[in-house]
Design a protein around this motif. Sequence first.
Motif, PDB file in Angstrom:
ATOM      1  N   SER A  22       0.827  -1.212   0.000  1.00  0.00           N
ATOM      2  CA  SER A  22       0.000   0.000   0.000  1.00  0.00           C
ATOM      3  C   SER A  22       0.858   1.258   0.000  1.00  0.00           C
ATOM      4  O   SER A  22       0.558   2.234  -0.693  1.00  0.00           O
ATOM      5  N   THR A  23       1.931   1.238   0.775  1.00  0.00           N
ATOM      6  CA  THR A  23       2.849   2.370   0.793  1.00  0.00           C
ATOM      7  C   THR A  23       3.441   2.611  -0.593  1.00  0.00           C
ATOM      8  O   THR A  23       3.495   3.737  -1.094  1.00  0.00           O
ATOM      9  N   GLU A  24       3.880   1.522  -1.213  1.00  0.00           N
ATOM     10  CA  GLU A  24       4.491   1.624  -2.540  1.00  0.00           C
ATOM     11  C   GLU A  24       3.457   2.040  -3.582  1.00  0.00           C
ATOM     12  O   GLU A  24       3.781   2.774  -4.527  1.00  0.00           O
ATOM     13  N   LEU A  25       2.223   1.606  -3.421  1.00  0.00           N
ATOM     14  CA  LEU A  25       1.151   1.961  -4.358  1.00  0.00           C
ATOM     15  C   LEU A  25       1.029   3.471  -4.492  1.00  0.00           C
ATOM     16  O   LEU A  25       1.029   4.017  -5.606  1.00  0.00           O
ATOM     17  N   TRP A  26       0.955   4.172  -3.379  1.00  0.00           N
ATOM     18  CA  TRP A  26       0.740   5.616  -3.434  1.00  0.00           C
ATOM     19  C   TRP A  26       2.001   6.373  -3.803  1.00  0.00           C
ATOM     20  O   TRP A  26       1.932   7.455  -4.404  1.00  0.00           O
ATOM     21  N   GLU A  27       3.157   5.822  -3.483  1.00  0.00           N
ATOM     22  CA  GLU A  27       4.393   6.459  -3.957  1.00  0.00           C
ATOM     23  C   GLU A  27       4.473   6.358  -5.479  1.00  0.00           C
ATOM     24  O   GLU A  27       4.868   7.304  -6.165  1.00  0.00           O
ATOM     25  N   ARG A  28       4.071   5.205  -6.011  1.00  0.00           N
ATOM     26  CA  ARG A  28       4.072   5.034  -7.459  1.00  0.00           C
ATOM     27  C   ARG A  28       2.992   5.891  -8.137  1.00  0.00           C
ATOM     28  O   ARG A  28       3.168   6.314  -9.278  1.00  0.00           O
ATOM     29  N   PHE A  29       1.893   6.160  -7.443  1.00  0.00           N
ATOM     30  CA  PHE A  29       0.884   7.084  -7.972  1.00  0.00           C
ATOM     31  C   PHE A  29       1.528   8.439  -8.247  1.00  0.00           C
ATOM     32  O   PHE A  29       1.296   9.053  -9.291  1.00  0.00           O
ATOM     33  N   LEU A  91      11.157   7.316   5.307  1.00  0.00           N
ATOM     34  CA  LEU A  91      10.427   8.496   5.799  1.00  0.00           C
ATOM     35  C   LEU A  91      10.966   9.789   5.188  1.00  0.00           C
ATOM     36  O   LEU A  91      10.198  10.642   4.719  1.00  0.00           O
ATOM     37  N   ILE A  92      12.277   9.949   5.192  1.00  0.00           N
ATOM     38  CA  ILE A  92      12.890  11.158   4.638  1.00  0.00           C
ATOM     39  C   ILE A  92      12.626  11.241   3.136  1.00  0.00           C
ATOM     40  O   ILE A  92      12.316  12.307   2.597  1.00  0.00           O
ATOM     41  N   GLY A  93      12.738  10.090   2.459  1.00  0.00           N
ATOM     42  CA  GLY A  93      12.477  10.060   1.023  1.00  0.00           C
ATOM     43  C   GLY A  93      11.059  10.490   0.698  1.00  0.00           C
ATOM     44  O   GLY A  93      10.824  11.260  -0.239  1.00  0.00           O
ATOM     45  N   ALA A  94      10.089  10.018   1.481  1.00  0.00           N
ATOM     46  CA  ALA A  94       8.693  10.372   1.242  1.00  0.00           C
ATOM     47  C   ALA A  94       8.466  11.870   1.404  1.00  0.00           C
ATOM     48  O   ALA A  94       7.732  12.499   0.626  1.00  0.00           O
ATOM     49  N   GLY A 188      -0.978  11.713  -3.339  1.00  0.00           N
ATOM     50  CA  GLY A 188      -0.643  10.295  -3.224  1.00  0.00           C
ATOM     51  C   GLY A 188       0.562  10.072  -2.335  1.00  0.00           C
ATOM     52  O   GLY A 188       0.606   9.113  -1.554  1.00  0.00           O
ATOM     53  N   MET A 189       1.549  10.963  -2.457  1.00  0.00           N
ATOM     54  CA  MET A 189       2.754  10.800  -1.644  1.00  0.00           C
ATOM     55  C   MET A 189       2.467  11.013  -0.165  1.00  0.00           C
ATOM     56  O   MET A 189       3.028  10.310   0.694  1.00  0.00           O
ATOM     57  N   LEU A 190       1.591  11.945   0.153  1.00  0.00           N
ATOM     58  CA  LEU A 190       1.231  12.174   1.555  1.00  0.00           C
ATOM     59  C   LEU A 190       0.482  10.968   2.117  1.00  0.00           C
ATOM     60  O   LEU A 190       0.684  10.591   3.274  1.00  0.00           O
ATOM     61  N   ILE A 191      -0.391  10.356   1.302  1.00  0.00           N
ATOM     62  CA  ILE A 191      -1.082   9.136   1.726  1.00  0.00           C
ATOM     63  C   ILE A 191      -0.070   8.026   1.984  1.00  0.00           C
ATOM     64  O   ILE A 191      -0.150   7.293   2.976  1.00  0.00           O
ATOM     65  N   SER A 192       0.916   7.893   1.076  1.00  0.00           N
ATOM     66  CA  SER A 192       1.965   6.883   1.228  1.00  0.00           C
ATOM     67  C   SER A 192       2.719   7.078   2.538  1.00  0.00           C
ATOM     68  O   SER A 192       2.997   6.124   3.273  1.00  0.00           O
ATOM     69  N   LEU A 193       3.042   8.320   2.834  1.00  0.00           N
ATOM     70  CA  LEU A 193       3.780   8.637   4.065  1.00  0.00           C
ATOM     71  C   LEU A 193       2.990   8.246   5.303  1.00  0.00           C
ATOM     72  O   LEU A 193       3.531   7.654   6.248  1.00  0.00           O
ATOM     73  N   MET A 194       1.691   8.543   5.302  1.00  0.00           N
ATOM     74  CA  MET A 194       0.866   8.218   6.468  1.00  0.00           C
ATOM     75  C   MET A 194       0.714   6.706   6.650  1.00  0.00           C
ATOM     76  O   MET A 194       0.761   6.203   7.775  1.00  0.00           O
ATOM     77  N   ILE A 195       0.524   5.980   5.553  1.00  0.00           N
ATOM     78  CA  ILE A 195       0.408   4.522   5.649  1.00  0.00           C
ATOM     79  C   ILE A 195       1.692   3.920   6.223  1.00  0.00           C
ATOM     80  O   ILE A 195       1.647   3.050   7.089  1.00  0.00           O
ATOM     81  N   PHE A 196       2.834   4.407   5.730  1.00  0.00           N
ATOM     82  CA  PHE A 196       4.100   3.854   6.203  1.00  0.00           C
ATOM     83  C   PHE A 196       4.301   4.123   7.695  1.00  0.00           C
ATOM     84  O   PHE A 196       4.711   3.231   8.448  1.00  0.00           O
ATOM     85  N   TYR A 197       3.994   5.347   8.115  1.00  0.00           N
ATOM     86  CA  TYR A 197       4.272   5.732   9.502  1.00  0.00           C
ATOM     87  C   TYR A 197       3.300   5.071  10.482  1.00  0.00           C
ATOM     88  O   TYR A 197       3.709   4.580  11.535  1.00  0.00           O
ATOM     89  N   PHE A 198       2.012   5.043  10.118  1.00  0.00           N
ATOM     90  CA  PHE A 198       1.002   4.561  11.060  1.00  0.00           C
ATOM     91  C   PHE A 198       0.664   3.083  10.902  1.00  0.00           C
ATOM     92  O   PHE A 198       0.047   2.496  11.802  1.00  0.00           O
TER      93      PHE A 198
END
Length: 504
Positions: A22-29, A91-94, A188-198
């Motif tokens: 899921s994290t990768e999905l939104w980063e790829r978006f 995290l920093i990359g996101a 999408g990137m902000l969604i990816s960041l939240m999924i990864f962190y939480f």
Amino acid sequence: MHKTHLDTSFIGHPKPLFSLASTELWERFSFYGIRSLLVLFMIATINDGGLELDRQSASAIVGIFAGTLYLATLPGGYLADNWLGQKNATLIGALLIALGHLSIALSVFSPFMFFLGLIFIVLGTGLFKTCSSVMVGLLYKQKDERKDSGFTIFYMGINIGAFIAPLICGLVAKEYGWHLGLGIGGIGMLISLMIFYFKTIPDFKEFEEKIGIDSTWAKPTQSKKHIAIYTFIALGLLSVFVLLCGIGIIQLSAVSISKNMIVIISIVALLYFGYLFFFAGLTPNERKNLIVFLILFITATFFWSAFEQQPTSFNLFAQDYTDRIIFGWEIPAAWFQSVNSLFIITIAPIMSTIWIALSKRNKEISSIAKFNLGIIFAAISFAIMMFASYFVLNNGGTQVSPWWLIVSYLFLAIGELALSPIGLSLMTSIAPKIIRGQVMGLWFISLSLGNVVAGLIGGGVEADKLESLPSLFGNAVYVLLTLAIILFLLKIPLKKMLKTNLEK
């Protein structure tokens, strides 16, 4: 939660695989949203909100962007291994990628902000990209038969993001302007960041506590002094260079940069490979694994130089030579960039099931053979585009049915599924532990080289150069088929080398 359940709770795979996908999905978006629009935005006129660049330069810039993006995975992997760890690097990359999207959205005020945004995305992806793949590999034991299947599922998550991004960003760009279309990927990137962190980090903590995995997901393999200082010095020098370009003191040619990058990246990659082979303190078996890696690296580079024609030559072909009118409405050319991912999403579960079924019947196809199948299917894809080009040429530039592109994307998707997730799985298996991130970063250099070459070639699709179309696609067919023959001849010794080294 019971250990066994944690290890099989996501359709028979470890629980953290879902949140990682899921994290990768939104980063790829975020990435594919930009990728689908870049060349079209840059060749659009100033009056239409574009940059009004010539096609060769615009295509070269797309290649440079994607090439440096994957090139950045090498220092990104090094920083993750030796300073940040996989978690902090992600995290920093996101955060950097999100900042890049914000900058691009603000480029309506200055073209400089557009290029600055691309740089932020390159730096952020360099940290993010290798870590997510490494973390997937950490979920499985060395001989776990689910590993190839797990990477295929992970790859399907990537392609869900890649599928929806061009549709949404392409429509927004068509209706509300290029800059909003290019900038919306930041959501999408902000969604990816939240999924990864939480979600992803808690899942990994639970998995580590109850199952037991390599702790390098949270901390570096080894800690080296002064890395932070060197990193900030490098960033400072980069900032000065960007500033000088922005105020016009340094003038750059995208086409010249592309040609030089191909030479420089090739030399640096080989030198770095040599450094790892001779000076990284590897065992003889680990050195043999690197030889296998080098052969697959070279093969993959040529594959990606063909595959990454999608955002350039395929995109331009869709705009210029494809009939996109349906019920009186013109489909955005960028929407065709979703076709490949749609096929990946639908075909990936089928191929994953096939791999597992063959394995259970002791008829498993070797990773090398799967890799070679990917090259062959890519050759078929470009053969279809070659015939489509002949049709356009022989009919005086008449637009062709979109089915030419769609069927071509079908074979390209099968080729990608046979090669890319298997390549990732192989890398996580053969990479020596102490340089795992660096080997994964070096693997992504094949993508870097492929993208730069693709960008240099892709600008050749122009309305006044119809005669060059068949050879543009035909050359890819000949190169890919030659590579397939070579890899077929090397299949048996490579299989023996892999089997011997992975058993020791």
